[in-house]
Structure formats: structure tokens, C-alpha cells
Design a protein around this motif. Sequence first.
Motif, short mmCIF file in Angstrom:
data_model
loop_
_atom_site.label_atom_id
_atom_site.label_comp_id
_atom_site.label_asym_id
_atom_site.label_seq_id
_atom_site.Cartn_x
_atom_site.Cartn_y
_atom_site.Cartn_z
N ALA A 199 0.83 -1.21 0.00
CA ALA A 199 0.00 0.00 0.00
C ALA A 199 0.86 1.26 0.00
O ALA A 199 0.57 2.23 -0.72
CB ALA A 199 -0.93 -0.01 1.22
N LEU A 200 1.93 1.22 0.77
CA LEU A 200 2.83 2.37 0.84
C LEU A 200 3.52 2.61 -0.50
O LEU A 200 3.68 3.76 -0.94
CB LEU A 200 3.87 2.12 1.93
CG LEU A 200 4.62 3.32 2.51
CD1 LEU A 200 3.64 4.37 3.02
CD2 LEU A 200 5.54 2.86 3.63
N ALA A 201 3.90 1.53 -1.16
CA ALA A 201 4.52 1.66 -2.48
C ALA A 201 3.57 2.29 -3.48
O ALA A 201 3.95 3.16 -4.27
CB ALA A 201 4.96 0.28 -2.98
N ALA A 202 2.30 1.87 -3.45
CA ALA A 202 1.30 2.41 -4.37
C ALA A 202 1.12 3.91 -4.14
O ALA A 202 1.03 4.69 -5.10
CB ALA A 202 -0.03 1.68 -4.19
N ILE A 203 1.06 4.33 -2.88
CA ILE A 203 0.87 5.75 -2.57
C ILE A 203 2.07 6.57 -3.05
O ILE A 203 1.91 7.63 -3.65
CB ILE A 203 0.65 5.93 -1.06
CG1 ILE A 203 -0.69 5.32 -0.65
CG2 ILE A 203 0.70 7.42 -0.67
CD1 ILE A 203 -0.90 5.27 0.85
N MET A 204 3.27 6.08 -2.77
CA MET A 204 4.48 6.80 -3.17
C MET A 204 4.58 6.89 -4.69
O MET A 204 4.92 7.96 -5.24
CB MET A 204 5.71 6.11 -2.60
CG MET A 204 5.81 6.12 -1.08
SD MET A 204 6.16 7.76 -0.41
CE MET A 204 7.86 8.01 -0.95
N MET A 205 4.29 5.81 -5.38
CA MET A 205 4.37 5.81 -6.85
C MET A 205 3.31 6.73 -7.45
O MET A 205 3.57 7.44 -8.42
CB MET A 205 4.22 4.39 -7.37
CG MET A 205 5.39 3.47 -7.03
SD MET A 205 5.04 1.72 -7.31
CE MET A 205 4.85 1.71 -9.09
N PHE A 206 2.12 6.72 -6.87
CA PHE A 206 1.05 7.61 -7.36
C PHE A 206 1.46 9.07 -7.18
O PHE A 206 1.28 9.89 -8.09
CB PHE A 206 -0.24 7.32 -6.60
CG PHE A 206 -1.38 8.21 -7.01
CD1 PHE A 206 -2.10 7.96 -8.17
CD2 PHE A 206 -1.74 9.30 -6.24
CE1 PHE A 206 -3.15 8.78 -8.56
CE2 PHE A 206 -2.78 10.13 -6.61
CZ PHE A 206 -3.49 9.87 -7.78
N ALA A 207 2.03 9.39 -6.02
CA ALA A 207 2.50 10.77 -5.77
C ALA A 207 3.65 11.12 -6.69
O ALA A 207 3.85 12.30 -7.03
CB ALA A 207 2.91 10.92 -4.31
N GLY A 208 4.43 10.10 -7.10
CA GLY A 208 5.58 10.35 -7.96
C GLY A 208 5.24 10.51 -9.43
O GLY A 208 6.09 10.97 -10.21
N GLY A 209 4.02 10.12 -9.82
CA GLY A 209 3.62 10.34 -11.21
C GLY A 209 3.46 9.09 -12.05
O GLY A 209 3.30 9.18 -13.27
N THR A 210 3.46 7.91 -11.43
CA THR A 210 3.23 6.67 -12.19
C THR A 210 1.82 6.67 -12.79
O THR A 210 0.87 7.08 -12.13
CB THR A 210 3.41 5.44 -11.28
OG1 THR A 210 4.75 5.45 -10.75
CG2 THR A 210 3.20 4.15 -12.06
N LYS A 211 1.69 6.19 -14.02
CA LYS A 211 0.40 6.20 -14.70
C LYS A 211 -0.60 5.26 -14.02
O LYS A 211 -0.24 4.21 -13.51
CB LYS A 211 0.58 5.80 -16.17
CG LYS A 211 1.26 6.87 -17.01
CD LYS A 211 1.28 6.47 -18.48
CE LYS A 211 1.88 7.58 -19.35
NZ LYS A 211 1.88 7.22 -20.78
N GLY A 337 4.76 10.02 2.43
CA GLY A 337 4.90 8.60 2.73
C GLY A 337 4.74 8.29 4.21
O GLY A 337 4.02 7.35 4.58
N LEU A 338 5.39 9.06 5.07
CA LEU A 338 5.32 8.80 6.51
C LEU A 338 3.94 9.10 7.07
O LEU A 338 3.45 8.38 7.95
CB LEU A 338 6.39 9.63 7.24
CG LEU A 338 7.84 9.26 6.93
CD1 LEU A 338 8.80 10.16 7.69
CD2 LEU A 338 8.10 7.79 7.26
N SER A 339 3.28 10.14 6.56
CA SER A 339 1.91 10.44 7.00
C SER A 339 0.96 9.34 6.54
O SER A 339 0.04 8.95 7.28
CB SER A 339 1.46 11.80 6.45
OG SER A 339 2.29 12.85 6.93
N SER A 340 1.18 8.84 5.34
CA SER A 340 0.36 7.74 4.83
C SER A 340 0.58 6.47 5.63
O SER A 340 -0.36 5.72 5.92
CB SER A 340 0.67 7.48 3.35
OG SER A 340 0.40 8.62 2.56
N LEU A 341 1.83 6.21 6.01
CA LEU A 341 2.15 5.04 6.82
C LEU A 341 1.41 5.09 8.15
O LEU A 341 0.83 4.10 8.60
CB LEU A 341 3.66 4.96 7.05
CG LEU A 341 4.16 3.87 7.99
CD1 LEU A 341 3.74 2.50 7.49
CD2 LEU A 341 5.68 3.96 8.14
#
Length: 397
Positions: A199-211, A337-341
Amino acid sequence: MKTYRTARAAAGTAVPRRPVEQLRDYRADEKVRRGSFDLPFFVLTLVILAIGVVMVLSASFARDYYTNGNPLQHFSRQIIFAITGVVLMVIVSTLKVATLRKFAFPLMVISLLLLASVPVIGSEENGARRWINLGFTTFQPSEIAKLAEVLMFAVMICTYKEKMKTFKYGVAPFMAVVVVIVGLLYLEPHLSASVIVIALAAIMMFAGGTKMKWFLLAGGVIILVAYLTISKMDYASSRITAWLHPENDPGDSAYQILQSLYAIGSGGLMGLGLGQGRQKYLYLPEEHNDYIFAIVCEELGYVGAILILLLFALLIVRGFWLALHARDRFGSLVVTGLSSLLAIQVFLNVAVVTNLLPSTGISLPFFSYGGTALWIQLVEMGIILSISRDIPIVKAG
């Protein structure tokens, strides 16, 4: 010399709120006058921590008295970890963002080595080997892995920048890291930590601009893998059964969740009173750990539980506010990321305690007993405070 904000103000224009993907990456040697850390975030953290320590005392009192004659055993250890943890938080808040960035890769390597060593030297509890014994306490390397994941992904996103929209840079390297971490967690096994890592990876990637299309594809794969994993892992499938039909096995697999629901229900609107709960008298297992929120509901009632969740919500929202106002993209991503965690762990713990989700073994941040876990959580808050120091003033070259 005029600061960035005062220079913009003199020109008669307001400083715009820029999206994360438009934040520039400041050089480590750029002139920056750091301010004090964000006081509201700091105060909220201390208030939640103080309530959590008091609840550890109330929840563990009866079991400690019965098992070893010292009703303050868990409380005395927790308060020491809390005080030293606050000191760690303040120290970490003084670190520069460039220093945090340098820690990302070494911390990831260390976390992977620790995860790999758990099946070999780790201590076993309840059929899982997730802890490493330090003598004076135990700790879960998965806690370090979550922090390392946030820092490492933030560095990778800032490195790839516009390339994040491609599969080669925006998906493949991140998935490789996640697969390694989850693979090591599978050996323990630690399904709940795996869920958080994904879940954390998905949030970080979404914030980073992954399609978005890659998230939809990954979602289908994750559902399939989760189904196959749960069907083959006896402890996971038994938890699913206990979650769906707890009344069918009240004396074994569903015992804990039923006792938790009894505690929540008996608390009513205003609760039985602090220290007056009954389920902690050897009825509810893990009453001072994963299921401490059930004791909160029993003793403080619906009103008290909602107020505590409101404090968590304020802390999380304040964290995202700091992410939106961060000086650079790396800082914004780390705070996100840390707030999402924090948000994920609070949600999962409360959902499990109230039987909204199957039992996952997720502790409640700042409340559940655990010294090294508390240290790591406070270090994470210190990182957010460190990044908040750069928000007020940035000098123009």
C-alpha cells in the motif's frame, strides 16, 4: 539579503502552492536558513503519546500483577522508551534534508539484511518468526523496512523525475524493491506488514507520477496473489474464517475478537472509567498491545475513542499539510509517505479491533506496547519535523 518569500512579496505576487511534481530538488549546498519545527505537529504527537502511555498502564496493570507481581512492569518500560524516543525525535528533527537523503540507500540495505536474518536468528511467537532479540528488548525489522521504503522511493522518484510515467522507470524498479521486501516477509510469515509495504509503495508511486493503468493492472495481480497466499497459509485462512463467523468458534480462533467486541460494547457512550475496564483481567489477549484500542473503548467509551481518533486525524492531516508546503520534492514525498504510513497503521488496527477486517497483527502507533517500535515511530515524526524546519524561509542565491 531578501528571502525567497519576501522577494516574491516585494514583487507584489503571492507564493504559489505548487504540485509535488513541480517542486524542484534543491542542492545540498544551497543557502537555506532553517526555522523551528512545526509546533502543532510536535504538540499533537506529544499529546497522543502521553495518552498512549497512560493507556498502556491501565491495560497491562492486571496481567502484570497476576503474572509477576509487578503491575508497573510494562508501564515502566514504556515510559522510558517514550521519554528517550522523544529525545530521539528532537535530535532527528535537527538533521538536514540532504542528510536524510543520504541515509536512504544504506538504511534499505540494512533493513533487507535484517529481514533476511529473521528466519535464521529471529525469535518465534504464535507460530511466526518476526522478532530479533536484543537482550533488553525485541524488535521487528519490518518496522525499519517501512521507513527505508519511504526514503528510498522518495530518492528514486526524484532521480527519475519525468521518466516516472514510463514502465521502465516508474514501475519496474519500485516493483523490484517491493517484491524483495515482501518475499522476505513471506518467510516469517508477516502478511500484515506485506500489505502495508504494498500500500505504501502504491501511494508513493502515485504521488511520484506513475500512470494509473499500472495500478489497475497491479491491483488485479495482487488480488490473485493474495487469494492464493491466503488459501495456502493455514494461519491466514483461519483468521479469515474467524473474522467472517466468530460465533462458530468462540473458544479458539475467534476468542480474541469476541473478547474485543465485548470490551467495545460494554464501554457504551462514556465508558466504564479509566482503569475500570474488565476485559483486561485476563480475558482479552494482547490487551496492552495490538488490542489496546478495545480497552480504550471500554474505559473511555465511544466519546473517548472518537476524540483519540480525531487527534490521530489532526496529526495525519497536519502531516499532509506539511507535505504540500515542503521546500522540495524529496521532502514532500517523504512527509507524504510517513503520514500515509501512520494513517494506514491506525486504520488497520482500529478496523481489526472492531472486526471490520480480519486479524492482521498491526499495532496502534504510540499506544501499543513496544519499545523499539515506539522509537522508530518517533524517529519518523522527527523526520517530518526536520523537513518542516525548511518550510518558512528559503534564501535566494
